[in-house]
Design a protein around this motif. Structure first.
Motif: not given
Length: 220
Positions: A23-35, A92-96, A155-164
């Motif tokens: 879950a932390w890794r999900t939050l990490l890749i989501s946070g980097v991508s969203i910001v 991780f880098a490719s996904g981000a 809404g976009v941010a939450l969607g990106v988190m789920k799409d991660s």
């Protein structure tokens, strides 16, 4: 007679910690991508609004590709073609990278709508008061337009988190991948998926509540 060998085992306390790390890794890749994606999206949205003709011929079609092509296809293609281009990227880098561009393509339309939400009479009034173009953008467009489109951005941010979760196809062990690993070993899909859903809810709910509080504060 030798006892039968079992390849499965029950759910253990260590498995819960394994899911928490995922879950932390999900939050990490989501946070980097969203910001980063949001910052790029704001830039792209400004370009779409200000350079209508040029941007519609160059930038808009590219953003449409990222919005239209399924994210899982983007991930697989980028991960496999990056080495051909000389890029040595881990999952991780490719996904981000892909999630960032995907987020930017969505935020671009949100940002363009926010700029357009500020009427020209208000902007002309700001300029008549002696404000420069950038002062107008900072003190008039950003506060008013930002509040208008803030719910859409959430809404976009939450969607990106789920799409991660789709980054799991690259081998990145985020929450969904960890759940698949545990389901294979424990053969308890209902419990594992329930826990995964609870973790996703725990990651998303604070964002939803905080954004609701901000909107309520702005409405006062």
């Amino acid at each position: 007679m030798e006892p039968a060998i079992s390849f499965f085992s029950g759910f253990r306390a260590a498995d819960l910690w394994f899911m928490a790390e995922a879950a932390w890794r999900t939050l990490l890749i989501s946070g980097v991508s969203i910001v980063i994606g949001s910052l790029l999206g704001i830039l792209f949205g400004w370009m779409l609004h200000e350079g209508r003709l040029l941007a519609s011929l160059t930038l808009a079609p590219l953003l449409d590709v990222f919005r239209s092509v399924p994210l899982i296809i983007q991930l697989v293609l980028f991960y496999n073609f990056a080495p051909i281009a000389g890029l040595s990227l881990d999952p991780f880098a490719s996904g981000a990278v892909v999630l960032t561009l995907y987020c930017a393509s969505l935020v671009a339309n949100v940002a363009r709508g926010g700029i357009a939400a500020v009427g020209q009479p208000m902007r002309r009034a700001a300029r008549s008061l002696g404000m420069t173009y950038w002062q107008d953008m900072r003190h008039v467009v950003l506060p008013i337009g930002g509040r208008a489109v803030f719910p859409s951005w959430v809404g976009v941010a939450l969607g990106v988190m789920k799409d991660s979760a789709l980054v799991s196809v690259l081998g990145y062990v985020e929450l969904l991948k960890a759940s698949q690993i545990l389901i294979t070993r424990t053969q308890e899909p209902f419990m594992i998926l329930t826990l995964a859903g609870a973790f996703y809810f725990a990651l998303s709910y604070p964002i939803s509540r905080y954004s609701a509080r901000l909107e309520a504060r702005w409405a006062q």
